[in-house]
Design a protein around this motif. Structure first.
Motif, short mmCIF file in Angstrom:
data_model
loop_
_atom_site.label_atom_id
_atom_site.label_comp_id
_atom_site.label_asym_id
_atom_site.label_seq_id
_atom_site.Cartn_x
_atom_site.Cartn_y
_atom_site.Cartn_z
N HIS A 20 0.79 -1.22 0.00
CA HIS A 20 0.00 0.00 0.00
C HIS A 20 0.83 1.28 0.00
O HIS A 20 0.30 2.35 0.27
N ASP A 22 2.21 3.29 -2.20
CA ASP A 22 1.88 4.46 -3.04
C ASP A 22 0.66 5.19 -2.51
O ASP A 22 0.65 6.43 -2.41
N GLU A 23 -0.35 4.43 -2.14
CA GLU A 23 -1.55 5.07 -1.61
C GLU A 23 -1.21 5.80 -0.33
O GLU A 23 -1.72 6.90 -0.05
N LEU A 24 -0.41 5.17 0.44
CA LEU A 24 -0.06 5.74 1.74
C LEU A 24 0.58 7.11 1.56
O LEU A 24 0.15 8.10 2.18
N ARG A 26 0.46 9.05 -0.99
CA ARG A 26 -0.47 10.01 -1.59
C ARG A 26 -1.41 10.56 -0.54
O ARG A 26 -1.70 11.74 -0.50
N ASP A 27 -1.89 9.68 0.32
CA ASP A 27 -2.85 10.13 1.33
C ASP A 27 -2.18 10.99 2.39
O ASP A 27 -2.83 11.89 2.95
N ARG A 30 -2.22 14.33 0.89
CA ARG A 30 -3.55 14.91 0.83
C ARG A 30 -3.97 15.43 2.18
O ARG A 30 -4.52 16.51 2.31
N ARG A 31 -3.72 14.62 3.23
CA ARG A 31 -4.12 15.04 4.56
C ARG A 31 -3.33 16.27 5.00
O ARG A 31 -3.84 17.16 5.68
N ASP A 34 -4.80 19.12 3.54
CA ASP A 34 -6.03 19.49 4.24
C ASP A 34 -5.76 20.08 5.61
O ASP A 34 -6.68 20.32 6.37
N THR A 40 -1.53 13.46 11.22
CA THR A 40 -0.97 12.48 10.29
C THR A 40 0.38 11.98 10.80
O THR A 40 0.65 10.76 10.79
N VAL A 44 1.12 8.14 11.75
CA VAL A 44 2.13 7.32 11.05
C VAL A 44 3.13 6.76 12.06
O VAL A 44 3.50 5.58 12.02
#
Lengths: 881, 117
Positions: A20, A22-24, A26-27, A30-31, A34, A40, A44
């Protein structure tokens, strides 16, 4: 921050990142966009910790993570402790016995260790004391100066001489303090810093002006009230002015533990400051060897190397006669000689003996406790069997038994520390060989000894906790569950322990017996004088620097006053007193042919009229001193052994003796022969003695203190008061001290032997009790465990007496073996102790047998009760169990 | 096909429960799940990417969810996840378990009875 989160994310386990990643990332971006950067980051970070832990301990999917194992262990521990405490309170006798036994062993070992720490192990209060070495014999002042100047391999050589008592007048009364004469570089070689003012330097060796002295921190506190103005204050030392130039560092009292000092004065000024022998104006000449020399080895120089170089220098200064043998000059480490002085070896051996004894007691205690626990564990086999059957793992069982042992051990350690403090307090009243008072060392239970005691306890816990635990938990469940257990508890370990215990007790009891006999013999020695009904007091006219004629008049006045008193039978005075060493001088009986290696020295005492009568020493020939022997000395009295040695078969009266090797030394005529006397504490044979008249003009150096003895029928208090009055009437300025009965004084001197006796007796009794208890415990539990078997046998017709005999025989075998072993140990151990006690004979067979017998009797007594219990077993009752 | 047995998975950790719930009405991608959880719980339960993907990985491994292919969302191409039948069964079982707990609490007057609307 965002980058930090990305960085942290890289710490996640690789499989997660692969699945996961790449998604990680990216998110995370994003966070953070935001505005949720901080949460975050924390998320992590937490995820990293969690995932990595899960990677090691994979959980079933979806399952809750159980709370940490720690709390489970704590729960088990608390459970074990509560169980153990319940067990102990149900058997208070057993618990107490174990704790006391352990306490006895730990306590005695700790007490001895504390004592050893205070004496043998205490480091010398100097800088880098391991580099300090002492010359084996004393040298003269000029010799020391040569050594100091020319000796190779040393970073400095100091010299010192213990003065003993000095009269110090700091403005007020005169008090007696211990003083040391030292070379100018004494403090610098030792590396001692002053705590106020300065220490001695070369300048202070100059004879002109007021002498400088340095006082100890302790003296500064007690006599000067820690007054900073003490530095620079003028005081009177032995009646002579001196100025205090500084105070030594706190805790420093010199380098000779047996002679702790409080004042240090320049040795070069000895004639002005000292009195008595060391105050002799000729003391700085080459004829007198009175300085002890200590050198600091240069880095890289070894003791043998330095000894060799110094020996070479010594030979240069004093070339030996061709062909004459000389003792090799071997430097000794200062640490070895600082304690106990000349009797350092004695002291060390004494402490070693104590160590051995305490060690034995500790081992005995542990063996006893191990046995007790073993026996009890055997009795609990059923309980343990049930627990095993219910699923308790072996580790758990051992854990629980260990907790029990740990609790017992802790209780034992506490008891031990209490016993140790009591021991040390009692020991404080005694003296060690070498005259060192234990109380002055103030041995306390310091941190190191405390840790050692805890260490010993831990070891004991492991030993006596683990062994029974392992043995017991090894048992087959079925055997344990079978009611009562039909197989007998014949553990070889148990029997071996009993053997060891008995052996050690025999050794201890034997040792105690040896000391008792030795001391008895020592005390029974004919002293040669009769100390009963005699009181004594010491007068120190030299401390007031009375001139010689005044001192003689003082003596005569005092004795006349005493003679006039009808209640006093005899009164006399001497320059030395029994049990406190003697002076010696070289002499030569006129006409006696000296063989080549004979060194004519004799012990000498200056005595007044009435002295022999006061001490009860018979005059075998001729007469005692009278008033006419005063003035210029012409008369002498010799002891019987001296007369026998130099004039065998003849009457010594009328013979002549040269008192010294100089042609100017007076020649005296023997006017009487006195009975032999033992003046030393460990004299086996009486020394040859020469007596000279105290009221003659002989030897100012020999005449510092006057010891007065009065024999009377008065009670001691009255007699002492009478003596004191007479002395004050003669001259009230003269300080008086050491007023006591001669009896008491002699007894005091025999302290080390008494100490040894007390200790060993106490230990021996303790050992006996322990061994007996051990034998009893094992026998008792064995019988209890074998009740079924005994019941069966009796039901089958076995005679009660046979059963009794069997139990006794079983119990006796290890005991007898132990007794034999113990006798052997005792014989070996006695050799260690021989040095301290008069005429000790380690291999006396009566002794060895006696000790073994005592222990055997005790063991037999211990076996009787269980044996009778066994014989009284009702078969029906036993079978029903 | 025999019904999958949810029992070994119960009780669910909060994170797993919320993720399953978020996927109950159709496949979603990771970020959407996070948003859904926060919205639904009013911000009380916050699920960060570390927690989410760690749980997702385990849930995929135990077949509670599966990857449902890529799809466009908000202009981005993202991987989507969906419930498996097992996952749905487990979610239902857990919800029932929680319901019975709540009922018990209501019976003891710990929680007020729902007023009939």
């Amino acid at each position: 921050m965002r980058h930090l989160a990305h960085l942290l994310a890289r710490l996640l386990p690789r499989d997660l990142r692969r699945a996961h990643g790449d998604e990680l990332h990216r998110d995370i971006d994003r966070r953070c966009r935001d505005g949720r950067t901080w949460s975050t980051l924390t998320d992590v970070a937490a995820a990293v910790v969690r995932e990595r832990r899960h990677a090691h301990h994979p959980l079933p999917p979806g399952a809750q993570r159980r709370p940490v194992r720690m709390s489970t262990m704590m729960q088990m521990l608390v459970q074990d402790v509560r169980y153990a405490v319940r067990l102990f309170t149900r058997q208070p006798g057993f618990t107490l016995a174990v704790m006391l036994t352990l306490g006895l062993g730990i306590g005695s070992a700790t007490a001895v260790l504390s004592l050893a720490d205070a004496t043998l192990l205490r480091p010398i209060a100097a800088h880098d004391p391991d580099r300090l070495a002492e010359m084996p014999w004393s040298v003269s002042f000029p010799d020391y100066q040569e050594f100091s100047r020319r000796a190779d391999g040393f970073d400095g050589m100091l010299a010192f001489a213990n003065l003993g008592a000095i009269g110090l007048d700091a403005g007020g009364t005169t008090e007696r303090v211990a003083g040391t004469l030292v070379s100018a570089n004494y403090f610098s070689v030792l590396g001692i810093a002053p705590s106020a003012g300065r220490l001695l330097t070369d300048e202070d060796d100059r004879a002109a002006g007021v002498p400088s002295i340095v006082i100890s921190h302790r003296l500064w506190r007690s006599s000067f009230g820690s007054d900073p103005a003490a530095v620079g204050r003028t005081v009177r030392v032995n009646g002579r002015s001196a100025v205090v130039v500084g105070v030594a560092a706190p805790g420093f009292r010199g380098i000779s533990l047996a002679n702790l000092g409080d004042i240090w004065m320049p040795a070069a000024l000895a004639p002005q400051l000292a009195t008595g022998f060391l105050g002799n104006p000729r003391i700085l000449s080459p004829n007198f060897s009175w300085l002890r020399v200590v050198g600091r080895l240069s880095p890289g120089v070894t003791l043998p190397q330095a000894s060799e170089r110094l020996a070479g220098l010594y030979n240069d200064l004093h070339p030996a006669e061709p062909g004459a043998e000389r003792d090799p000059l071997q430097l000794r480490p200062l640490a070895a000689t600082a304690v106990g002085g000349d009797r350092a070896d004695d002291l060390r051996r004494f402490i070693t003996l104590l160590f051995v004894v305490a060690g034995i007691l500790l081992v005995l205690g542990c063996a006893n406790v191990a046995n007790l626990l073993l026996a009890r564990a055997a009795a609990r086999r059923q309980e343990i069997g049930v627990r095993v059957a219910l699923g308790a793992g072996r580790a758990r069982l051992i854990g629980q038994l260990l907790v029990e042992s740990a609790l017992l051990g802790t209780g034992g350690a506490i008891a031990g520390l209490a016993i140790a403090s009591i021991c040390l307090r009692i020991l404080g009243r005694y003296q060690l060989p070498g005259g060192l008072s234990i109380a002055s060392l103030a041995p306390g239970i310091n941190a190191m000894v405390l840790w050692l005691a805890i260490g010993i306890t831990a070891l004991a816990v492991v030993i006596f906790g683990l062994v029974p635990a392992i043995v017991t938990s090894r048992r087959d469940v079925h055997t344990a569950l079978r009611a009562g257990g039909r197989t007998a508890t014949r553990t070889p370990l148990s029997r071996a322990l009993v053997t060891v215990q008995v052996a050690l007790s025999v050794a201890m009891v034997g040792g105690g017996l040896l000391f008792a006999r030795g001391l008895e013999r020592g005390l029974g020695f004919d002293l040669g004088y009769r100390p009963e009904h005699v009181v004594m007091t010491t007068a120190d006219p030299s401390l007031e620097r009375l001139p010689a004629e005044r001192t003689t008049q003082y003596l005569i006045d005092a004795l006349n006053t005493l003679a006039a008193n009808g209640a006093i039978a005899h009164a006399g005075a001497s320059s030395t007193r029994p049990m406190r060493g003697s002076m010696s001088m070289s002499f030569h009986p006129v006409g006696y042919v000296v063989s080549t290696d004979e060194d004519l020295h004799v012990a000498v005492n200056l005595v007044s009229t009435g002295w022999f009568e006061a001490l009860g020493i018979p005059i075998a020939a001729g007469r005692a001193f009278a008033a006419e022997d005063g003035g210029s000395v012409r008369s002498a009295i010799v002891s019987e052994s001296l007369a026998r040695k130099y004039w065998p078969g003849e009457n010594a009266v009328g013979k002549q003796i040269a008192t010294g090797t100089d042609p100017g030394d007076p020649i005296v005529t023997v006017i009487g022969v006195a009975g032999d006397a033992r003046y030393g504490a460990v004299d086996a044979e009486p020394q040859p003695y020469l007596y000279l008249p105290l009221h003659s003009d002989f030897g100012g150096p020999f005449r510092s203190q006057l010891h007065f003895f009065v024999r009377s029928t008065l009670p001691p208090g009255t007699a002492l008061a009478t003596l004191r009055q007479a002395l004050i009437a003669a001259d009230e300025r003269v300080p008086l001290s050491s007023a006591m009965t001669l009896d008491g004084h002699v007894a005091d001197a025999l302290m080390p032997q008494r100490l040894g006796l007390v200790l060993l007796t106490a230990f021996a009794v303790a050992a006996l009790v322990l061994a007996a208890a051990g034998v009893y415990a094992v026998a008792a539990y064995t019988v209890a465990a074998r009740r079924r078997e005994i019941g069966i046998r009796m039901a089958l017709g076995a005679d009660r007496r046979r059963v009794l005999g069997q139990v006794l025989r079983d119990g006796a075998a290890p005991v007898v073996l132990g007794a034999v072993a113990g006798a052997a140990v005792q014989a070996w151990g006695a050799r260690l102790a021989e040095r301290f006690v008069f005429g000790l004979d380690g291999t006396d067979p009566l002794q060895l047998a006696g000790a073994a017998l005592i222990v055997l009797l005790a063991a037999a007594a211990a076996l009787v009760v269980p044996a009778r219990a066994a014989a009284r077993t009702e078969p029906t009752v036993a079978l029903r169990e | 096909m025999p019904k999958p047995d949810p029992a070994p998975f119960l009780p669910l950790t909060p994170a797993v429960f919320h993720i399953l719930l978020a996927l109950a009405q159709g496949p979603r991608h990771g970020y959407a799940v996070m948003q859904d959880v926060e919205a639904r719980t009013g911000g009380i339960v916050r699920m960060g990417p570390g927690t989410l993907y760690g749980s997702l990985k385990r849930m995929v491994a135990s077949a509670l969810i599966e990857e449902a292919g890529d799809a466009e969302d908000d202009g981005e191409r993202r991987r989507h996840y969906a419930l498996t039948p097992l996952g749905r069964t487990v979610l239902q079982a857990e919800a029932e378990r929680l319901e019975s707990l709540v009922d018990a609490a209501r019976a003891r007057r710990v929680l007020p009875r729902p007023r009939k609307a």
